[in-house]
Design an enzyme around this catalytic site. Structure first.
Site, mmCIF file in Angstrom:
data_model
loop_
_atom_site.group_PDB
_atom_site.id
_atom_site.type_symbol
_atom_site.label_atom_id
_atom_site.label_comp_id
_atom_site.label_asym_id
_atom_site.label_seq_id
_atom_site.Cartn_x
_atom_site.Cartn_y
_atom_site.Cartn_z
ATOM 1 N N LYS A 70 11.712 14.673 2.492
ATOM 2 C CA LYS A 70 12.445 15.577 3.331
ATOM 3 C C LYS A 70 12.998 14.689 4.592
ATOM 4 O O LYS A 70 14.008 14.837 4.672
ATOM 5 C CB LYS A 70 11.491 16.450 4.051
ATOM 6 C CG LYS A 70 10.614 17.543 3.063
ATOM 7 C CD LYS A 70 9.694 18.354 3.698
ATOM 8 C CE LYS A 70 8.732 17.714 4.277
ATOM 9 N NZ LYS A 70 7.643 17.103 3.618
ATOM 10 N N ARG A 73 1.175 4.847 8.520
ATOM 11 C CA ARG A 73 0.594 6.120 9.423
ATOM 12 C C ARG A 73 -0.833 6.253 9.048
ATOM 13 O O ARG A 73 -1.077 6.185 7.972
ATOM 14 C CB ARG A 73 1.463 7.197 8.806
ATOM 15 C CG ARG A 73 2.682 7.349 9.729
ATOM 16 C CD ARG A 73 3.683 8.524 9.302
ATOM 17 N NE ARG A 73 3.207 9.557 8.958
ATOM 18 C CZ ARG A 73 3.743 10.713 8.631
ATOM 19 N NH1 ARG A 73 4.982 10.816 8.339
ATOM 20 N NH2 ARG A 73 3.215 12.175 8.169
ATOM 21 N N ARG A 131 5.180 25.709 8.056
ATOM 22 C CA ARG A 131 4.338 25.066 6.865
ATOM 23 C C ARG A 131 3.321 26.119 6.679
ATOM 24 O O ARG A 131 2.135 25.874 5.935
ATOM 25 C CB ARG A 131 3.463 23.853 7.616
ATOM 26 C CG ARG A 131 3.893 22.676 7.149
ATOM 27 C CD ARG A 131 3.192 21.425 7.850
ATOM 28 N NE ARG A 131 2.891 20.292 7.364
ATOM 29 C CZ ARG A 131 3.879 19.087 7.633
ATOM 30 N NH1 ARG A 131 4.690 19.332 8.228
ATOM 31 N NH2 ARG A 131 3.489 18.360 7.014
ATOM 32 N N ARG A 184 4.337 4.310 1.749
ATOM 33 C CA ARG A 184 5.362 4.572 2.786
ATOM 34 C C ARG A 184 4.736 3.719 4.001
ATOM 35 O O ARG A 184 3.719 3.349 4.455
ATOM 36 C CB ARG A 184 5.191 6.011 3.111
ATOM 37 C CG ARG A 184 6.116 6.314 4.302
ATOM 38 C CD ARG A 184 6.312 7.765 4.428
ATOM 39 N NE ARG A 184 5.341 8.654 4.918
ATOM 40 C CZ ARG A 184 5.440 9.891 4.833
ATOM 41 N NH1 ARG A 184 6.386 10.308 5.011
ATOM 42 N NH2 ARG A 184 4.393 10.477 5.451
ATOM 43 N N ARG A 234 -4.046 16.157 2.768
ATOM 44 C CA ARG A 234 -2.813 16.854 2.990
ATOM 45 C C ARG A 234 -2.136 17.714 1.905
ATOM 46 O O ARG A 234 -1.677 18.787 2.041
ATOM 47 C CB ARG A 234 -1.700 15.814 3.484
ATOM 48 C CG ARG A 234 -2.041 15.442 5.166
ATOM 49 C CD ARG A 234 -1.161 14.053 5.266
ATOM 50 N NE ARG A 234 0.038 14.105 5.571
ATOM 51 C CZ ARG A 234 0.896 13.043 5.308
ATOM 52 N NH1 ARG A 234 0.510 12.051 5.098
ATOM 53 N NH2 ARG A 234 2.358 13.481 5.780
HETATM 54 P P1 ADP Z 1 8.623 13.423 3.873
HETATM 55 O O1 ADP Z 1 9.509 13.673 5.037
HETATM 56 O O2 ADP Z 1 8.932 14.675 2.841
HETATM 57 O O3 ADP Z 1 7.165 13.219 4.194
HETATM 58 P P2 ADP Z 1 9.810 10.857 3.155
HETATM 59 O O4 ADP Z 1 11.152 11.108 3.357
HETATM 60 O O5 ADP Z 1 9.020 10.110 4.217
HETATM 61 O O6 ADP Z 1 8.787 12.044 2.971
HETATM 62 O O7 ADP Z 1 9.320 10.025 1.981
HETATM 63 C C1 ADP Z 1 8.159 9.557 1.527
HETATM 64 C C2 ADP Z 1 8.283 8.042 0.916
HETATM 65 O O8 ADP Z 1 8.867 8.060 -0.264
HETATM 66 C C3 ADP Z 1 8.797 7.189 1.506
HETATM 67 O O9 ADP Z 1 8.104 5.751 1.654
HETATM 68 C C4 ADP Z 1 10.363 7.122 1.214
HETATM 69 O O10 ADP Z 1 10.922 6.020 1.493
HETATM 70 C C5 ADP Z 1 9.897 7.398 -0.382
HETATM 71 N N1 ADP Z 1 10.943 8.237 -0.876
HETATM 72 C C6 ADP Z 1 11.607 9.131 -0.478
HETATM 73 N N2 ADP Z 1 12.501 9.587 -1.244
HETATM 74 C C7 ADP Z 1 12.193 8.992 -2.378
HETATM 75 C C8 ADP Z 1 12.838 8.775 -3.811
HETATM 76 N N3 ADP Z 1 13.949 9.778 -4.390
HETATM 77 N N4 ADP Z 1 12.521 8.070 -4.708
HETATM 78 C C9 ADP Z 1 11.723 6.930 -4.269
HETATM 79 N N5 ADP Z 1 11.015 6.901 -3.187
HETATM 80 C C10 ADP Z 1 11.547 7.918 -2.147
HETATM 81 P P1 AMP Z 2 4.942 15.409 8.743
HETATM 82 O O1 AMP Z 2 5.393 14.199 9.404
HETATM 83 O O2 AMP Z 2 5.940 16.448 8.498
HETATM 84 O O3 AMP Z 2 4.400 14.764 7.414
HETATM 85 O O4 AMP Z 2 3.530 15.847 9.591
HETATM 86 C C1 AMP Z 2 2.668 15.066 9.847
HETATM 87 C C2 AMP Z 2 1.607 15.996 10.387
HETATM 88 O O5 AMP Z 2 1.893 16.702 11.671
HETATM 89 C C3 AMP Z 2 0.920 16.925 9.361
HETATM 90 O O6 AMP Z 2 -0.002 16.501 8.518
HETATM 91 C C4 AMP Z 2 0.273 18.102 10.748
HETATM 92 O O7 AMP Z 2 -0.794 17.321 11.056
HETATM 93 C C5 AMP Z 2 1.496 17.978 11.774
HETATM 94 N N1 AMP Z 2 2.268 18.772 11.603
HETATM 95 C C6 AMP Z 2 3.633 18.660 11.523
HETATM 96 N N2 AMP Z 2 4.409 19.954 11.300
HETATM 97 C C7 AMP Z 2 3.370 20.848 11.289
HETATM 98 C C8 AMP Z 2 3.451 22.217 11.303
HETATM 99 N N3 AMP Z 2 4.936 22.955 11.042
HETATM 100 N N4 AMP Z 2 2.374 22.780 11.530
HETATM 101 C C9 AMP Z 2 1.141 22.189 11.852
HETATM 102 N N5 AMP Z 2 0.850 20.687 11.701
HETATM 103 C C10 AMP Z 2 2.070 20.310 11.529
#
Ligand code: ADP
Ligand code: AMP
Length: 216
Positions: free
Chosen positions: A13, A155, A87, A126, A166
């Site tokens: 995302k 992270r 969420r 990541r 998660r």
């Molecule tokens: P989210 O915001 O949904 O938690 P991220 O955008 O941070 O996910 O992506 C999670 C991990 O996967 C990151 O390390 C990113 O670089 C990698 N990633 C994202 N999209 C792709 C893809 N299409 N193919 C391979 N790796 C990806």
């Molecule tokens: P994310 O960066 O979206 O993966 O979010 C990281 C963490 O933030 C999640 O695992 C939750 O602990 C918290 N968080 C983010 N968005 C929400 C939400 N909409 N509701 C509750 N917790 C959230």
């Protein structure tokens, strides 16, 4: 244009939102980023949220709603992408009520479909830039050598235990949000298991169909 980018943690995302910001000039509202900023600044809200986040649990809705509302209002309730919010179905109802009051309905909910196996592979490798929040992947998108390696961190919730938790939270509480939006006719499922550029092309096609055409 008001879009929700939906999907499990690690679906891509944030990565896709960044591309959409560049391509369409939308504002990226990530509740995860907003919460991490509050934690880093040691605000009272950040202190409340920190232990939930570290463990991979959902932060209580009232905390997140305040942050989301402030960010949407700052965007004039238009031209934004919500990432990581809503969420839960309860959060989705709150968002509906808020946007109804602003007469600013959502245009589309784009759900990135990715299997748990792929999620684990993505999240465990990541890495995040400590200052900009920009994410990398050790294999697919490694941080450039020009960046000071001490700024590239993992992270705490990208460690195996938290990833597992998660994913459980996603299946137990978040996945149902898809059904909520499907019933409203807003849901568009996009296969997220492909290269970043390919997924981006799929998202743009959905936006063209769902957002641009109905307006013309
Ligand atoms: P989210 O915001 O949904 O938690 P991220 O955008 O941070 O996910 O992506 C999670 C991990 O996967 C990151 O390390 C990113 O670089 C990698 N990633 C994202 N999209 C792709 C893809 N299409 N193919 C391979 N790796 C990806
Ligand atoms: P994310 O960066 O979206 O993966 O979010 C990281 C963490 O933030 C999640 O695992 C939750 O602990 C918290 N968080 C983010 N968005 C929400 C939400 N909409 N509701 C509750 N917790 C959230």
């Amino acid at each position: 244009m008001r879009i929700v980018l939906f999907g499990p943690p690690g679906a891509g995302k944030g990565t896709q939102a960044r591309r959409l910001v560049e391509e369409l000039g939308l504002r990226h509202i990530s509740t995860g980023d907003l919460l991490r900023a509050a934690v880093a600044k040691h605000t009272p809200l950040g202190r409340q949220a920190e232990s939930y986040m570290k463990a991979g649990r959902l932060v209580p809705g009232r905390i997140v709603e305040g942050l989301a509302e402030e960010a949407m209002a700052a965007a004039g309730c238009d031209r934004f992408i919500l990432d990581g919010y809503p969420r839960t179905v309860q959060q989705a109802r709150w968002l509906d009520a808020f946007l109804r009051r602003q007469q600013a309905p959502l245009d589309a909910v784009i759900s990135l479909d990715v299997t748990d196996e792929v999620i684990v592979a993505r999240l465990s490798k990541r890495r995040t830039h400590r200052i900009t929040g920009r994410t990398y992947h050790l294999d697919y998108d490694p941080p450039p050598r020009s960046i000071d390696p001490t700024l590239i961190v993992q992270r705490p919730d990208d460690r195996p235990d938290a990833i597992r938790h998660r994913l459980e939270v996603y299946h137990a509480r978040t996945k149902a949000v898809e059904g909520y939006y499907r019933r409203q006719g807003l849901l568009h499922v996009v296969d997220g298991d492909a290269a970043v550029d390919v997924v981006f092309g799929r998202i743009l096609k959905v936006i063209e169909r769902a957002v641009v055409q109905p307006m013309t």
